[in-house]
Design an enzyme around this catalytic site. Structure first.
Site, PDB file in Angstrom:
ATOM      1  N   ARG A 198      -1.226  -1.243 -18.699  1.00 25.21           N
ATOM      2  CA  ARG A 198      -2.565  -0.657 -18.591  1.00 25.21           C
ATOM      3  C   ARG A 198      -2.570   0.349 -17.439  1.00 25.21           C
ATOM      4  O   ARG A 198      -2.327  -0.015 -16.289  1.00 25.21           O
ATOM      5  CB  ARG A 198      -3.540  -1.809 -18.312  1.00 25.21           C
ATOM      6  CG  ARG A 198      -4.992  -1.481 -18.341  1.00 25.21           C
ATOM      7  CD  ARG A 198      -5.779  -2.725 -18.692  1.00 25.21           C
ATOM      8  NE  ARG A 198      -5.469  -3.088 -20.071  1.00 25.21           N
ATOM      9  CZ  ARG A 198      -6.018  -2.489 -21.131  1.00 25.21           C
ATOM     10  NH1 ARG A 198      -6.955  -1.578 -20.985  1.00 25.21           N
ATOM     11  NH2 ARG A 198      -5.663  -2.829 -22.355  1.00 25.21           N
ATOM     12  N   LYS A 208      -2.019   2.567 -24.717  1.00 24.91           N
ATOM     13  CA  LYS A 208      -2.481   2.611 -26.116  1.00 24.91           C
ATOM     14  C   LYS A 208      -1.253   2.820 -27.009  1.00 24.91           C
ATOM     15  O   LYS A 208      -0.347   2.008 -26.966  1.00 24.91           O
ATOM     16  CB  LYS A 208      -3.556   3.681 -26.264  1.00 24.91           C
ATOM     17  CG  LYS A 208      -4.795   3.361 -25.404  1.00 24.91           C
ATOM     18  CD  LYS A 208      -5.934   4.341 -25.578  1.00 24.91           C
ATOM     19  CE  LYS A 208      -7.101   3.966 -24.666  1.00 24.91           C
ATOM     20  NZ  LYS A 208      -8.204   4.955 -24.741  1.00 24.91           N
ATOM     21  N   GLU A 233      -0.592   4.848  -0.371  1.00 28.97           N
ATOM     22  CA  GLU A 233      -1.372   6.083  -0.520  1.00 28.97           C
ATOM     23  C   GLU A 233      -0.511   7.284  -0.192  1.00 28.97           C
ATOM     24  O   GLU A 233       0.315   7.230   0.717  1.00 28.97           O
ATOM     25  CB  GLU A 233      -2.563   6.064   0.444  1.00 28.97           C
ATOM     26  CG  GLU A 233      -3.776   5.360  -0.111  1.00 28.97           C
ATOM     27  CD  GLU A 233      -4.913   5.356   0.896  1.00 28.97           C
ATOM     28  OE1 GLU A 233      -4.974   6.266   1.730  1.00 28.97           O
ATOM     29  OE2 GLU A 233      -5.719   4.419   0.831  1.00 28.97           O
ATOM     30  N   TYR A 282       0.855  -1.200   0.000  1.00 28.07           N
ATOM     31  CA  TYR A 282       0.000   0.000   0.000  1.00 28.07           C
ATOM     32  C   TYR A 282       0.881   1.237   0.000  1.00 28.07           C
ATOM     33  O   TYR A 282       1.905   1.269   0.691  1.00 28.07           O
ATOM     34  CB  TYR A 282      -0.899   0.012   1.243  1.00 28.07           C
ATOM     35  CG  TYR A 282      -2.353  -0.031   0.859  1.00 28.07           C
ATOM     36  CD1 TYR A 282      -2.905   0.993   0.086  1.00 28.07           C
ATOM     37  CD2 TYR A 282      -3.170  -1.092   1.216  1.00 28.07           C
ATOM     38  CE1 TYR A 282      -4.228   0.945  -0.308  1.00 28.07           C
ATOM     39  CE2 TYR A 282      -4.500  -1.139   0.823  1.00 28.07           C
ATOM     40  CZ  TYR A 282      -5.022  -0.125   0.063  1.00 28.07           C
ATOM     41  OH  TYR A 282      -6.324  -0.165  -0.336  1.00 28.07           O
ATOM     42  N   ASP A 310      -6.721  15.530 -23.324  1.00 29.23           N
ATOM     43  CA  ASP A 310      -6.711  14.091 -23.059  1.00 29.23           C
ATOM     44  C   ASP A 310      -6.055  13.424 -24.267  1.00 29.23           C
ATOM     45  O   ASP A 310      -6.675  13.250 -25.311  1.00 29.23           O
ATOM     46  CB  ASP A 310      -8.161  13.626 -22.880  1.00 29.23           C
ATOM     47  CG  ASP A 310      -8.263  12.133 -22.600  1.00 29.23           C
ATOM     48  OD1 ASP A 310      -7.235  11.432 -22.708  1.00 29.23           O
ATOM     49  OD2 ASP A 310      -9.380  11.671 -22.298  1.00 29.23           O
ATOM     50  N   THR A 358      -3.649   7.706 -21.162  1.00 25.23           N
ATOM     51  CA  THR A 358      -3.473   6.318 -20.771  1.00 25.23           C
ATOM     52  C   THR A 358      -2.002   6.004 -21.047  1.00 25.23           C
ATOM     53  O   THR A 358      -1.316   6.766 -21.733  1.00 25.23           O
ATOM     54  CB  THR A 358      -4.323   5.352 -21.616  1.00 25.23           C
ATOM     55  OG1 THR A 358      -3.924   5.490 -22.981  1.00 25.23           O
ATOM     56  CG2 THR A 358      -5.804   5.648 -21.490  1.00 25.23           C
TER      57      THR A 358
HETATM   58  C1  LIG Z   1      -9.222   5.191 -23.865  1.00 27.57           C
HETATM   59  C2  LIG Z   1      -9.518   6.581 -23.466  1.00 27.57           C
HETATM   60  C3  LIG Z   1      -9.789   6.894 -22.125  1.00 27.57           C
HETATM   61  C4  LIG Z   1     -10.029   5.862 -21.075  1.00 27.57           C
HETATM   62  O1  LIG Z   1      -8.968   5.081 -20.740  1.00 27.57           O
HETATM   63  P1  LIG Z   1      -9.174   3.847 -19.726  1.00 27.57           P
HETATM   64  O2  LIG Z   1      -7.771   3.454 -19.418  1.00 27.57           O
HETATM   65  O3  LIG Z   1      -9.955   2.827 -20.450  1.00 27.57           O
HETATM   66  O4  LIG Z   1      -9.880   4.374 -18.522  1.00 27.57           O
HETATM   67  C5  LIG Z   1      -9.952   8.224 -21.796  1.00 27.57           C
HETATM   68  N1  LIG Z   1      -9.868   9.185 -22.724  1.00 27.57           N
HETATM   69  C6  LIG Z   1      -9.639   8.914 -24.026  1.00 27.57           C
HETATM   70  C7  LIG Z   1      -9.568  10.033 -24.997  1.00 27.57           C
HETATM   71  C8  LIG Z   1      -9.470   7.601 -24.440  1.00 27.57           C
HETATM   72  O5  LIG Z   1      -9.264   7.333 -25.728  1.00 27.57           O
END
Ligand SMILES: *Cc1c(COP(=O)(O)O)cnc(C)c1O
Length: 478
Positions: free
Chosen positions: A279, A273, A66, A64, A241, A270
C-alpha cells in the site's frame, strides 16, 4: 519459494503478536480466511506476494528519514538510503522514467506532491526564487500574501468523478477542487468514451495550469500523446494519475501512446492496485520537475515509511520479471471475458465493454441502485463496490453502477472460464434482487430483498472456483 518457509514465518509471527494482543492476531487470521473465501472483484485491490508483505514487517518501520537519499534531516539513514535508491532505480527501469520518487504514502499523497511541485515549478513569482534560494527570511509579510494569492489562483482541468475520474482530479469537495479553480471534462453522452476534441475545446477556453488525465472507473484506454498535445497547445502541465492501471503499464499491455510515462510531465500512481505492491504511492517525473518533487517530504508529506519503500523495491523487482507481463496481459484478457459474460446475458456496461482491467456495470436495468446491488452481491460472497455512472441520477452515494476489476482474481489464477462464470453468478444475484421499501413504505435506494436460496447457490458455486485457485497456495497457518 518453499511453502513451508512462508507458513512457518507467518505462523510464528502470529504467535508473537498473540502474546501481546491475541484479538489482533485473531483478526489477522480471520482476514486471511475471509479474503480466501470471497470473490474479490474490487478493481483497486490485489494480493501482494508474501515477499512484499513480509518486507513491511521490519525494523525499518522504526527509522525516521525525512529528506532524500544522501540529504537526510536525521542521522543514521545509510540503510534507508540503500532501500530508497533501489526502489527508485527499479521504478525508473520498470517504467522508463527519468526520475522516480518512492516516498508518498498513498496515491492521494502522491497527487499532493505533484500539485505542490507543479506550483513550485511553474508559478512565476520573484518570491519563489528567493524561497528556493533559501532566503525565506527576506520575504516580508506582504510578499507571503502575494505568494499565497498567486499559488491559490491557479487552474486545474481533470476528468469528472462520474465519468470515472478521481476525487483528487478537481472534485469540488476535495482539496484539489478547493486549492485550484477547477473545471472538469466528461465523456461523450452517447458512447461514454473520452472525446479528445471536447477536452481540447475546454482546455483552450479554460487555459489550465494543470491538465490531469487518468481515472478510477473508466473502462477504456487513454491516448496520452493526444492529452499531451492538448496540454502543450494551452501551455499546461500534463499530470497523469495512473493509480489504477500502473500494472498494465508496467506489464507492457499499455505501450506507445497508451503508456503515459513518456508523455506526462509528471505521472503519479499507487503501488498496491494493479501493480500488486505494498500500500503506497509514487511520483515519476521528467527531469525538470525532479528537484521540486524531491521536496515532497517534509513540505507535503510526513516522514517516509522506510519499511514500505523496501516493499516497493521488492514489488518492482517482481514486476520487472517476464511473468509480470504475462500476468498483466491476463488481467486485460480476463476483463474482456468478464465483459462478454455480461453482454451475452443482457447486462448493460458503460461504454459497452472494456479494454483495460475495469468493467463498469450499469445496474439500473435490474431496477436497483449501485448500493442495493453492492449489498446483495456481498450477501452472496461477491465483493464489489458501487460506483457512479456518467450523469448518474442516483448521485455519488447510492449510484447506479457496480465497478468490477480483474487484477485480484487474476492473481489467484482465474482465467476466461472463471470470469465468464463470475458474470453468470453476478447476473443471477441481480436478477433475483428486488429494491426494498423505506419504513414509511416508499421506494428505498438502500434496502433490498434477495431471493430465497440465491446467496447459498452463488456462494457454493464460487467456493468451487476459489478452492480450485487458492490464495497463497501452500500457506498453512498452525
Ligand atoms: C486509488 C486512487 C487514488 C488514491 O490512492 P490512495 O492510495 O487510496 O490514496 C488516486 N488516484 C486514482 C486515480 C486512484 O484510482
Amino acid at each position: 519459494m518453499d511453502d513451508s518457509l512462508i507458513s512457518s514465518a507467518y505462523s510464528q509471527a502470529l504467535e508473537v503478536i498473540a502474546s501481546v494482543e491475541p484479538r489482533i492476531a485473531a483478526a489477522t487470521r480471520q482476514e486471511l480466511t475471509d479474503q480466501r473465501g470471497s470473490l474479490k472483484l474490487i478493481a483497486s485491490e490485489n494480493y501482494a506476494s508474501p515477499a512484499v508483505l513480509l518486507t513491511m514487517g521490519t525494523w525499518f518501520s522504526d527509522k525516521y528519514a525525512e529528506g532524500t537519499v544522501g540529504h537526510r534531516f536525521y542521522a543514521g539513514c545509510q540503510n534507508v538510503d540503500t532501500v530508497e535508491s533501489l526502489a527508485a532505480e527499479h521504478a525508473r527501469e520498470l517504467f522508463g522514467a527519468p526520475y522516480a520518487y518512492v516516498q508518498p504514502h498513498s496515491g492521494i499523497d502522491a497527487n499532493l506532491v505533484a500539485f505542490w511541485s507543479i506550483l513550485a515549478n511553474r508559478v512565476e513569482t520573484p518570491y519563489l526564487a528567493k524561497m528556493q534560494a533559501k532566503n525565506v527570511n527576506e520575504l516580508t509579510e506582504a510578499d507571503w500574501e502575494t505568494l499565497r494569492h498567486e499559488f491559490g489562483n491557479q487552474r486545474l482541468l481533470g476528468m469528472s468523478l462520474d465519468a470515472g475520474g478521481h476525487l483528487t482530479h478537481g472534485f469540488r469537495p476535495n482539496i484539489s477542487g478547493k486549492m485550484f479553480h477547477q473545471q472538469q471534462y466528461g465523456t461523450d453522452p452517447g458512447t461514454g468514451l473520452l472525446d479528445y476534441d471536447a477536452v481540447a475545446a475546454k482546455a483552450r477556453e479554460f487555459k489550465p495550469l494543470v491538465l490531469v488525465a487518468g481515472y478510477s472507473a473508466y473502462p477504456r484506454r487513454v491516448n496520452f500523446a493526444k492529452m499531451r498535445e492538448i496540454a502543450d497547445e494551452v501551455g499546461a502541465v500534463l499530470m497523469v494519475d495512473m493509480a489504477h492501471f500502473a500494472g498494465l503499464v508496467a506489464g507492457k499491455v499499455f505501450t506507445g501512446e497508451e503508456d503515459p510515462v513518456p508523455f506526462a510531465h509528471i505521472t503519479t500512481t499507487t503501488t498496491h492496485k494493479s501493480l500488486r505492491g505494498p500500500r503506497g504511492g509514487m511520483v515519476l517525473a521528467q527531469e525538470e520537475f525532479a528537484a521540486d518533487v524531491d521536496r515532497g517530504c517534509p513540505m507535503v508529506l510526513g516522514g517516509p515509511l522506510s519499511h514500505v519503500m523496501a516493499a516497493k523495491a521488492v514489488a518492482f523487482a517482481e514486476a520487472r520479471q517476464p511473468s509480470f507481463q504475462t500476468y498483466a496481459q491476463k488481467v486485460a484478457d480476463n476483463a474482456k471475458s468478464l465483459a462478454e459474460g455480461f453482454l451475452t446475458r443482457g447486462a448493460n456496461l458503460v461504454t459497452g465493454g472494456t479494454d483495460n482491467h475495469i468493467v463498469l456495470l450499469d445496474v439500473s436495468s435490474y431496477g436497483l441502485t449501485g448500493r442495493q446491488a453492492e449489498s446483495a452481491l456481498l450477501d452472496a460472497g461477491v465483493v464489489t463496490n458501487r460506483n457512479s455512472v456518467p450523469a448518474d441520477p442516483n448521485g455519488a452515494w447510492y449510484t447506479s453502477g457496480v465497478r468490477l476489476g480483474t487484477p485480484a482474481l487474476t492473481t489467484r489464477g482465474f482465467g476466461h472460464d472463471e470470469f465468464d462464470k463470475v458474470a453468470e453468478l453476478i447476473v443471477d444475484v441481480l436478477e433475483h434482487t428486488e429494491a426494498g421499501t423505506t419504513k414509511a413504505g416508499g421506494p428505498s435506494k438502500a434496502s433490498y430483498v434477495l431471493g430465497d436460496g440465491v446467496a447459498d447457490r452463488v456462494t457454493s458455486q464460487s467456493a468451487e472456483m476459489l478452492d480450485k485457485h487458492p490464495l497463497y497456495p501452500g500457506l498453512v497457518l498452525s
